[in-house]
Structures are given as C-alpha cells and as structure tokens.
Enzyme design. Structure first.
Site, short mmCIF file in Angstrom:
data_model
loop_
_atom_site.label_atom_id
_atom_site.label_comp_id
_atom_site.label_asym_id
_atom_site.label_seq_id
_atom_site.Cartn_x
_atom_site.Cartn_y
_atom_site.Cartn_z
N LYS A 143 -35.11 -21.15 25.38
CA LYS A 143 -33.69 -22.05 24.79
C LYS A 143 -33.32 -22.75 25.28
O LYS A 143 -32.84 -22.43 26.56
CB LYS A 143 -33.11 -21.13 24.04
CG LYS A 143 -31.95 -21.30 22.89
CD LYS A 143 -31.55 -19.99 22.43
CE LYS A 143 -30.35 -20.35 21.44
NZ LYS A 143 -29.90 -19.12 20.52
N SER A 194 -30.51 -18.94 15.82
CA SER A 194 -30.33 -20.36 16.48
C SER A 194 -31.52 -20.62 17.45
O SER A 194 -31.46 -21.80 17.92
CB SER A 194 -28.94 -20.58 17.16
OG SER A 194 -28.87 -19.57 18.24
N SER A 253 -29.67 -14.13 16.12
CA SER A 253 -30.36 -15.58 16.60
C SER A 253 -31.88 -15.64 17.41
O SER A 253 -32.47 -16.41 17.60
CB SER A 253 -29.49 -16.42 17.59
OG SER A 253 -28.40 -17.01 16.94
#
Lengths: 467, 68
Positions: A82, A158, A182
């Site tokens: 990420k 996310s 997330s």
C-alpha cells in the site's frame, strides 16, 4: 512449472521453486512485471512499479541460491505494498495528491526491510483510499482500484490496491493497513485471505498513520501459509513504533497443521447476525458447518463499540491532519476532506468518553474469550458494490454506503483483536464474501489454525477469476 | 428524572460548533467544505451521543495507548 504459471499459485510455491532451482527469482520477477504491465491498466492496483529494484533484489536471491546460502523463507516471492509504506527513493503519498510533494523516503519501512531480509522481492506500491480514510478503494487523484472479479465494482478500502493486486494474481502477497477494516474489507471484496494481527504485534514504523489508537499493518495473500510466512517475517521488536508491545516474537507457520477440534469455536450473534445482504450470513454458516460449530455467542455492545471507533477515528485522523488542512485543504480528495475537517473540530469530551468505553468493552470481550477460543463473523454486510455507489440498504432503510461497509469489522479492530479474513462462499450474484475468524489478543495462531483447516476442507479458497 | 446526557446535534448546533472550534483551532472552513463538514459533525454527534448514553464508572480509565 513456469514462472508465469507460478504467479497463479501462492508465494510458498514460488519460494520452493526458487530454492529448488526450478525457476530463478529473476524469471519470477520478470513474469510479475509483465503481468502487471498487461493487467494493471484494467485494475489500477499499482501506482508505482519498482522494476529496477525488483530485478536487483531477485538477482541477489539467485546469487544466494547459487552460492548455497539460505535465500530466506520467501525467496523470490514478489510482493507490493500500500503506498503509505515508505519505500526508499519514492515519495510516500498515502493515496494523496499532497503526499506527492514529499521528499523521497530516505529508507524503507520496517515491514519492507524485514520482508526483503526474508528473500521477498518488492515490486511496487499500491493504490489506496486517501490517507486510509476509506472503505471503497476509490481515489479522486489516482482513480479507483478495481475488483478483479468485476472491474465495475469496488476493490474495497482503504487497502484497495492490495486486494486488487492479490485477488487479480498480479502478486501473491501484498501489505495493507487496517484501522477499522482496511485489510479485511478489500480481502473480502476481492476474494483473498487477509490477516489483521493483534494491535501492537507488528511494527508500523515507516507506515503513515491514520488513527494511531487503531492502526495495524498486515498481509493479504492467496493462502493461509503465505499470511503466516509474511507475519513471521515481519515479527520482532522495533523501538521506532511506540505502540508495539513487548511480546515474544513467536512464529506461527509451524502451527497451521494443528487440530482445530481442540479449539472452542462459536458463531457471533446479535450485531454480527443482523443487517446483512443475502448470502452473507450463509457464508458464515457454511464455515461453521465445515467445522462442526453450532454454538453462538454475543459480543456485548458491539454497535456502541462501532460508534466509539467512529468517534476516535475521526478525531485522531482530523488532529493528525490539522496542519495540512490549514495549508492545503482544497487539495484533499473530496471524499475525505470534510470528514477530516469535521473530525478536527470535535470536543475532547466525546473522544475521552469513547476511549473510556473502549476500556470497558475490552474487559467484557476478554471475559468472553474465557469461554471460547475463536469466533466466526461476517466481514462485510454486502459483497463489493459498484464503483460510485453512495447508499446501501440496512434494516430496510437507505443509509450512506461508505461508513456502513465497516459494520462488522470496526467493533473488532476497536480493541485490537487478531482476525483472519477468509474467502468463503460466493454471494448469490457470484461475488466473493469474507468471513472473519477472530481470536483473543496475542493468539493469532488460533485464528490461523482455523483458517488453515477451512482452507484444507476447501471451504475457504480464493475464487477463480472470470475467464 | 431529567436526562442530562448529550443529544445528537441539529444542523444549526453543528454549525455553531464548527464556527467556534474553527476559531479555537485557527482552522478556516472554506465555503465549499461547510455543508459537508456540518453533515459530518452531525453524524459524529449521533455516534458520540450513543457512546455517552452508556454509564461508565470512575474506574473505567481511558487507554490512549492501548495494549490489546
């Protein structure tokens, strides 16, 4: 098996093939780079591809193998992170436009350094919801990461690019972060496994925070043994993360074959059995049936725990961003901007009441874990919605979609419980659904033992991609 | 007995909170952000009212750094 074909399997198979000299780490890295070039335009999972670094790291693995040295348990396994993890030489953008102006990171995040030390090969950085305040995987600056099972649908957030890249077979392992769900939401939407360890287990140093009381890092992968291998590689004390607990670094990979019948397992009722779309509860029941589980327990005050998590998150997030909001508010993603602004303005009394309730709730849930070892619950109240959808149905009412995707994940990360999200039965429309396998603090191995048993039984598996 | 616990804010109350806190924190709220900020304050007030309707004891201590 060719390097290209190995990318459809898991990281453990790649590492075994590299160690046995059936393939080179370089050929695997090249195959992964070619696959990203071919498939990423449809998925928008990657925001940066670190090709030169990957080929250099792969060469080092191959050199170790050639010299008879141990190349590490993740030898030659491509992975991505990420884009809120620091990667030396890249600006850490955390899904933002503002972050692109940051100076390049001077060094890698702790998690990356440890995965690299285990022989894994970093291949790039992944799309995400801005500053991690997101359950959808949408991003106004970079465009949405897309669901590999239906690119018109959300990846979840996310850590959306992480779910998309792993579910889409671009890489076998990706790192995400989980504050309210997330890791688990994109794992559920994209049909992968995901591990949110106990709060304080793995170092977050070099990963941009969102709401520090709840921020965790963890892997998404296509097998339980890959989750365990990544977890084990990232274990260990790190003085740079003040939230990391002083706990022994005990690996879990050698526990996956343990007998789950010695564990007391129950299905979560109450909050976790309400408000679900068709197929969601059935997926939980199918995993329970495979384990012979009929017992039900109720996690007390879960709805209030979710409300308290919302209050703490928005206030911590708003405060973290206060200086940036003063200076550059109109450069934020409109989907996060007004939430950060609101959070920065709220009374301290709300925040402290939520933190005090958290202590009460933690004590009650710890009591519950005196009676059971593992609890099963749905991961999300619905399968991946279409990109751009704004509302969902909850108890017959139309409610905002974004906050309610975390209905079942927030009450668990609120007190840092370890959770493995496993891909369960498909929804009636053929989309992936996740099941949370929840254990008491510091007992990741129990959740992983149950997840591995479900995987062996064929109940938990990453669904095939559409032809 | 009168219930003295906090209630969810109305939009007007949320706007008043926004104005006061904006000054206290030197955080101007640009015009395009005002309606969304007010809506999010109202949403947070709903959650906060739900949390604060739970009776806590003096011994229920906040845990800003939380050890799971």
């Amino acid at each position: 098996m060719s390097a290209e074909a190995l990318l459809d399997g898991d990281g453990a198979a790649i590492a075994a093939a590299v160690r046995a000299r059936h393939v080179t780490a370089r050929s695997v890295a090249e195959a992964a780079l070619a696959r990203i070039a071919a498939r990423n335009p449809a998925l928008n999972a990657f925001t940066d591809v670190t090709a030169a670094r990957a080929l250099k790291a792969a060469a080092a693995v191959d050199a170790a193998v050639a010299a008879g040295r141990d190349p590490g348990p993740l030898a030659g396994v491509p992975y991505a992170v990420k884009n809120l993890f620091d990667i030396a030489g890249l600006a850490t953008r955390a899904g933002s436009r503002i972050g692109r102006d940051n100076a390049p990171a001077a060094r890698d995040a702790t998690a990356i350094r440890r995965l690299d030390a285990a022989g894994a090969v970093l291949i790039g950085a992944l799309n995400m919801g801005e500053y991690a305040y997101d359950f959808t995987g949408e991003n106004a600056h970079d465009g949405p990461s897309r669901n590999p099972h239906d690119p018109s649908r959300m990846s979840g957030g996310s850590s959306g690019g992480s779910g998309s890249a792993v579910g889409g077979r671009l890489v076998p392992i990706a790192l995400g972060t989980d504050t309210n769900g997330s890791i688990r939401v994109p794992a559920a939407f994209c049909g992968t496994f995901g591990l949110k360890p106990t709060y304080g287990r793995l170092s977050r140093a070099g990963a941009m925070l969102f709401a520090a009381s709840f921020d965790h890092i963890g892997p998404l992968a296509r097998s339980v043994r890959d989750l365990a291998a990544a977890h084990d590689a990232m274990l260990g004390p790190d003085g740079e993360d003040p939230a990391q607990a002083d706990r022994p670094a005990v690996p879990v990979s050698d526990r996956l074959g343990d007998d789950p019948s010695t564990l007391r397992i129950a299905i979560a009722g109450g909050h976790f059995a309400e408000n679900a779309a068709s197929g969601v509860i059935e997926a939980v029941e199918a995993t329970a049936a495979a384990l012979g589980v009929t017992r039900r327990v109720e996690i007390p005050e879960a709805a209030r725990a979710r409300a308290a998590a919302f209050v703490i998150t928005t206030i911590e997030g708003g405060n973290l961003h206060l200086e940036r909001l003063r200076a550059r508010v109109m450069e934020y993603d409109p989907a996060t901007r007004d939430r950060f602004l609101a959070g920065s303005l709220l009374p301290a009394g709300w925040y402290l009441a939520a933190q005090r309730f958290r202590a009460w709730y933690r004590a009650r849930v710890i009591e519950l874990f005196q009676e059971v070892d593992v609890i099963l619950a749905p991961a999300t109240p619905l399968p991946a919605p279409r990109i751009g959808e704004q509302t969902m149905m909850l108890s017959g009412a139309t409610v905002p979609l974004r906050p309610n995707i975390g209905l079942y994940t927030q009450p668990l990360s609120f007190i840092g419980l370890p959770v493995v999200c496993v891909p369960g039965a498909l929804s009636p429309e053929g989309l992936p659904l996740g099941v949370q396998v929840i254990a008491a603090p510091w007992q990741e191995e129990k959740a992983l033992i149950v997840a591995a048993a479900l995987e062996r039984a064929g109940v938990a598996r990453c669904p095939d991609l559409p032809a | 007995m009168t219930d003295t616990r906090p209630k969810p804010l109305t939009e007007a109350e949320a706007e008043a909170l926004m104005e006061a806190a904006s000054r206290a924190l030197a955080l101007p709220i640009p015009e395009p952000c005002r309606a969304g900020t007010i809506a999010n304050i109202v949403a947070a007030s709903n959650a906060a009212a739900f949390v604060m309707s739970f009776p806590l004891d003096d011994a229920d201590e906040a845990a800003p750094v939380f050890r799971a």
